[in-house]
Design an enzyme around this catalytic site. Structure first.
Site, PDB file in Angstrom:
ATOM      1  N   LYS A  83      -5.231   9.402  -4.579  1.00 12.56           N
ATOM      2  CA  LYS A  83      -4.281   8.357  -4.185  1.00 12.56           C
ATOM      3  C   LYS A  83      -3.110   9.005  -3.446  1.00 12.56           C
ATOM      4  O   LYS A  83      -2.496   9.957  -3.955  1.00 12.56           O
ATOM      5  CB  LYS A  83      -3.781   7.662  -5.449  1.00 12.56           C
ATOM      6  CG  LYS A  83      -3.420   6.195  -5.288  1.00 12.56           C
ATOM      7  CD  LYS A  83      -3.148   5.640  -6.682  1.00 12.56           C
ATOM      8  CE  LYS A  83      -2.759   4.187  -6.660  1.00 12.56           C
ATOM      9  NZ  LYS A  83      -2.360   3.734  -7.999  1.00 12.56           N
TER      10      LYS A  83
HETATM   11  O1  G3P Z   1      -0.901   0.833  -9.659  1.00 15.61           O
HETATM   12  C1  G3P Z   1       0.195   0.336  -9.005  1.00 15.61           C
HETATM   13  C2  G3P Z   1       0.601  -1.070  -9.340  1.00 15.61           C
HETATM   14  O2  G3P Z   1      -0.471  -1.798  -9.832  1.00 15.61           O
HETATM   15  C3  G3P Z   1       1.859  -1.188 -10.135  1.00 15.61           C
HETATM   16  O3  G3P Z   1       2.108  -2.481 -10.619  1.00 15.61           O
HETATM   17  O4  G3P Z   1       3.425  -4.045 -11.986  1.00 15.61           O
HETATM   18  O5  G3P Z   1       4.298  -1.713 -11.570  1.00 15.61           O
HETATM   19  O6  G3P Z   1       4.283  -3.398  -9.750  1.00 15.61           O
HETATM   20  P1  G3P Z   1       3.596  -2.938 -11.002  1.00 15.61           P
END
Ligand code: G3P
Length: 217
Positions: A83
């Site tokens: 990633k």
């Molecule tokens: O993996 C990255 C992403 O899914 C993060 O989600 O909820 O931290 O914006 P969030």
């Protein structure tokens, strides 16, 4: 549509995997920190458990370092997707790492043009963040739909991996607009099965099973 679990919690991944519909896992530095585990150790454990792609994120910001880290991460297992962030350095690293036969997930995508660049860099996955756009009053689902159209216009094979999913409606809307993959916290994935009418109907059936003395085994 593929379901990836957005977590580095090994027990939660095992639980979902046992249900039989887990197609992969995504991690990021925040999730690794939350797990309290060493990145290489926990990533290896996840890769051994899950058949599909497991995203592991680089820590560097400069292309050469990202490439070196990506090569090290890719050695953990065959199902690693390296990633990288959606920066010019990240795109450069993406091109090199995919050229060497690795899967690459380009993350932190917030615009259709960023997604276009990731596809041109040969990304296996592009990760547009829905919830974080919603957080600033921009409809994250519009981004998924726009990327879908752009990729279909040109036949790009980069898979749209909708990330930053917070609700079951996000999952349904992603399916409606044609995201290839959603990555969501395990609780969101499990709660897709919930409906109060299912609970109510099952309670009625169980009462009749009891009252009618119905037995199969
Ligand atoms: O993996 C990255 C992403 O899914 C993060 O989600 O909820 O931290 O914006 P969030």
């Amino acid at each position: 549509m593929k379901f990836f679990a957005d977590t580095a919690d090994v027990e939660a991944i095992r639980d979902l995997n046992d249900l039989g519909f887990l197609d992969g896992v995504t991690t990021n530095p925040s999730l690794i920190k939350k797990s309290g585990r060493d990145i290489l150790e926990v990533t290896k454990e996840i890769c051994d458990m899950v058949e599909g792609p497991v995203s592991a994120e680089v820590t560097a910001t400069e292309a050469e370092q990202m490439i070196a880290e990506g090569r090290k991460l890719a050695k953990i297992a065959d199902n690693i997707a390296v990633k990288v962030p959606l920066t010019l350095d990240g795109l450069k690293a993406c091109k090199v790492l995919t050229g060497e036969g690795n899967m690459v997930n380009v993350t932190l995508c917030f615009s259709p043009n960023q997604a276009l660049l990731a596809a041109k860099a040969g990304a296996t996955f592009i990760s547009p963040f829905i919830g974080r756009l919603d957080d600033i009053s921009i409809d994250g689902m519009d981004l998924i739909a726009e990327i879908r159209q752009i990729y279909d216009n040109y036949g790009y094979e980069t898979q749209i991996l909708a990330a930053s999913i917070r609700t079951v409606n996000h999952v349904k809307d992603c399916a409606m607009v044609g995201a290839d993959v959603i990555t969501a916290p395990p609780d969101v994935i499990k709660s897709l099965a919930n409906h109060p009418l299912t609970d109510k109907g099952l309670a009625a059936f169980l009462a009749d099973i009891e009252a009618g003395g119905i037995k199969i085994l």
